[in-house]
Design a protein around this motif. Sequence first.
Motif, PDB file in Angstrom:
ATOM      1  N   LEU A  83       0.826  -1.207   0.000  1.00  0.00           N
ATOM      2  CA  LEU A  83       0.000   0.000   0.000  1.00  0.00           C
ATOM      3  C   LEU A  83       0.860   1.257   0.000  1.00  0.00           C
ATOM      4  N   GLN A  84       1.959   1.226   0.750  1.00  0.00           N
ATOM      5  CA  GLN A  84       2.866   2.380   0.786  1.00  0.00           C
ATOM      6  C   GLN A  84       3.511   2.602  -0.574  1.00  0.00           C
ATOM      7  N   VAL A  85       3.947   1.514  -1.209  1.00  0.00           N
ATOM      8  CA  VAL A  85       4.567   1.635  -2.536  1.00  0.00           C
ATOM      9  C   VAL A  85       3.565   2.172  -3.550  1.00  0.00           C
ATOM     10  N   LEU A  86       2.341   1.680  -3.522  1.00  0.00           N
ATOM     11  CA  LEU A  86       1.310   2.152  -4.451  1.00  0.00           C
ATOM     12  C   LEU A  86       1.069   3.649  -4.282  1.00  0.00           C
ATOM     13  N   GLU A  87       1.065   4.122  -3.043  1.00  0.00           N
ATOM     14  CA  GLU A  87       0.867   5.549  -2.787  1.00  0.00           C
ATOM     15  C   GLU A  87       2.062   6.359  -3.287  1.00  0.00           C
ATOM     16  N   LEU A  88       3.270   5.850  -3.044  1.00  0.00           N
ATOM     17  CA  LEU A  88       4.477   6.532  -3.515  1.00  0.00           C
ATOM     18  C   LEU A  88       4.544   6.548  -5.040  1.00  0.00           C
ATOM     19  N   GLU A  89       4.121   5.449  -5.663  1.00  0.00           N
ATOM     20  CA  GLU A  89       4.094   5.402  -7.131  1.00  0.00           C
ATOM     21  C   GLU A  89       3.100   6.420  -7.684  1.00  0.00           C
ATOM     22  N   LYS A  90       1.951   6.539  -7.041  1.00  0.00           N
ATOM     23  CA  LYS A  90       0.943   7.502  -7.493  1.00  0.00           C
ATOM     24  C   LYS A  90       1.484   8.922  -7.416  1.00  0.00           C
ATOM     25  N   GLU A  91       2.113   9.268  -6.302  1.00  0.00           N
ATOM     26  CA  GLU A  91       2.664  10.610  -6.135  1.00  0.00           C
ATOM     27  C   GLU A  91       3.821  10.853  -7.110  1.00  0.00           C
ATOM     28  N   GLY A  92       4.698   9.843  -7.233  1.00  0.00           N
ATOM     29  CA  GLY A  92       5.838   9.982  -8.126  1.00  0.00           C
ATOM     30  C   GLY A  92       5.431  10.073  -9.583  1.00  0.00           C
ATOM     31  N   GLN A  93       4.448   9.266  -9.972  1.00  0.00           N
ATOM     32  CA  GLN A  93       3.995   9.293 -11.368  1.00  0.00           C
ATOM     33  C   GLN A  93       3.381  10.636 -11.720  1.00  0.00           C
ATOM     34  N   PHE A  94       2.656  11.216 -10.778  1.00  0.00           N
ATOM     35  CA  PHE A  94       2.052  12.530 -11.000  1.00  0.00           C
ATOM     36  C   PHE A  94       3.142  13.562 -11.290  1.00  0.00           C
TER      37      PHE A  94
ATOM     38  N   MET B  69       6.243  12.905 -12.398  1.00  0.00           N
ATOM     39  CA  MET B  69       6.965  12.569 -13.633  1.00  0.00           C
ATOM     40  C   MET B  69       6.185  12.996 -14.881  1.00  0.00           C
ATOM     41  N   ARG B  70       4.862  12.947 -14.814  1.00  0.00           N
ATOM     42  CA  ARG B  70       4.040  13.339 -15.964  1.00  0.00           C
ATOM     43  C   ARG B  70       4.187  14.818 -16.301  1.00  0.00           C
ATOM     44  N   ALA B  71       4.688  15.602 -15.356  1.00  0.00           N
ATOM     45  CA  ALA B  71       4.854  17.041 -15.582  1.00  0.00           C
ATOM     46  C   ALA B  71       6.253  17.403 -16.077  1.00  0.00           C
ATOM     47  N   THR B  72       7.148  16.415 -16.220  1.00  0.00           N
ATOM     48  CA  THR B  72       8.524  16.723 -16.605  1.00  0.00           C
ATOM     49  C   THR B  72       8.677  16.925 -18.108  1.00  0.00           C
ATOM     50  N   ALA B  73       9.710  17.668 -18.457  1.00  0.00           N
ATOM     51  CA  ALA B  73      10.043  17.872 -19.872  1.00  0.00           C
ATOM     52  C   ALA B  73      10.462  16.546 -20.512  1.00  0.00           C
ATOM     53  N   ASP B  74      11.150  15.702 -19.752  1.00  0.00           N
ATOM     54  CA  ASP B  74      11.576  14.406 -20.297  1.00  0.00           C
ATOM     55  C   ASP B  74      10.376  13.540 -20.673  1.00  0.00           C
ATOM     56  N   HIS B  75       9.321  13.572 -19.864  1.00  0.00           N
ATOM     57  CA  HIS B  75       8.127  12.792 -20.211  1.00  0.00           C
ATOM     58  C   HIS B  75       7.495  13.309 -21.499  1.00  0.00           C
ATOM     59  N   LYS B  76       7.409  14.612 -21.632  1.00  0.00           N
ATOM     60  CA  LYS B  76       6.842  15.187 -22.860  1.00  0.00           C
ATOM     61  C   LYS B  76       7.678  14.800 -24.069  1.00  0.00           C
ATOM     62  N   GLU B  77       9.001  14.784 -23.904  1.00  0.00           N
ATOM     63  CA  GLU B  77       9.887  14.361 -24.977  1.00  0.00           C
ATOM     64  C   GLU B  77       9.707  12.873 -25.276  1.00  0.00           C
ATOM     65  N   GLY B  78       9.548  12.062 -24.233  1.00  0.00           N
ATOM     66  CA  GLY B  78       9.347  10.627 -24.436  1.00  0.00           C
ATOM     67  C   GLY B  78       8.080  10.334 -25.216  1.00  0.00           C
ATOM     68  N   ILE B  79       7.007  11.053 -24.901  1.00  0.00           N
ATOM     69  CA  ILE B  79       5.751  10.879 -25.623  1.00  0.00           C
ATOM     70  C   ILE B  79       5.887  11.345 -27.070  1.00  0.00           C
ATOM     71  N   ALA B  80       6.536  12.495 -27.276  1.00  0.00           N
ATOM     72  CA  ALA B  80       6.733  13.011 -28.634  1.00  0.00           C
ATOM     73  C   ALA B  80       7.538  12.020 -29.471  1.00  0.00           C
ATOM     74  N   ALA B  81       8.585  11.458 -28.877  1.00  0.00           N
ATOM     75  CA  ALA B  81       9.413  10.489 -29.593  1.00  0.00           C
ATOM     76  C   ALA B  81       8.620   9.227 -29.913  1.00  0.00           C
ATOM     77  N   PHE B  82       7.758   8.803 -28.981  1.00  0.00           N
ATOM     78  CA  PHE B  82       6.911   7.635 -29.214  1.00  0.00           C
ATOM     79  C   PHE B  82       5.996   7.872 -30.411  1.00  0.00           C
TER      80      PHE B  82
END
Length: 262
Positions: A225-236, A238-251
């Motif tokens: 449960l702790q990991v799931l909560e940390l993943e949720k916060e971390g994923q949120f 990461m979705r705002a990073t420039a690298d994520h936007k670049e990863g999606i554009a490259a995809f």
Amino acid sequence: MTVSSSTECVIVKYEGRIATVMLNRPAVLNALDEATLKELLYKLKEVAGSAVDVVVLCGNGRGFSAGGDIKSMLSSSDESKFLPIMNTISELVVTLYTMPKLVISAIHGPTAGLGLSLALAADYVIADTSSVIAMNFIGIALIPDGGGHFFLQNRVGTTAAKQIIWEGKRMTADEALKAGVVDEVVAQDFPKAVREKAEAWLQKPIKAMVQTKQILCEGNKQSLLQVLELEKEGQFRMRATADHKEGIAAFLEKRIPVFQGK
């Protein structure tokens, strides 16, 4: 594994003391969109309350699951939907992990990202030699979700888990077996081997096996449960990073991403 087409995203088949739960979006390699996740959660809860003793989780068509449905994710820029979807994923994973049944993940073909996290939530992972296995979130500058950190750490240890996540490389079934990611690899007649594994369990004192599972799950549940909560916060984040936007554009542009650590 392949069955005839159906409009259901998840097909459940009961045969005696065995229930087979099949992801059913073969046209998109069983990519997991919001509707599929909700249907899978609903049907797993039904199976958990049924009289069966063994559950087999598998995928229809050419693979188990290619992971989260990126195209579906891109079609909605509404961040208000992010947390509800992540909450559904968390509830789904906990339901699968703590199910009072013995659960086999039968994987073949592409088994990646969130699809791999779900597969690893089972008690036993059996892989066809066609399996292509990857915790590949890193390719679009995201982190594993669906408890991926928890399940990999439990299976292979902290150091190896980090390397698998950071590299995001595709593993063959034999490579995954050697690494400890899966429990068994089958070279011939995969459906028969899965069936034989389920039936072998049914010949054992299964109530005692389930009791052991529940004791171990209860001891580890808070960590999950702790990991799931940390993943949720971390994923949120990461979705705002420039690298994520670049990863999606490259995809989308079918090119190699150029990450800048931002």
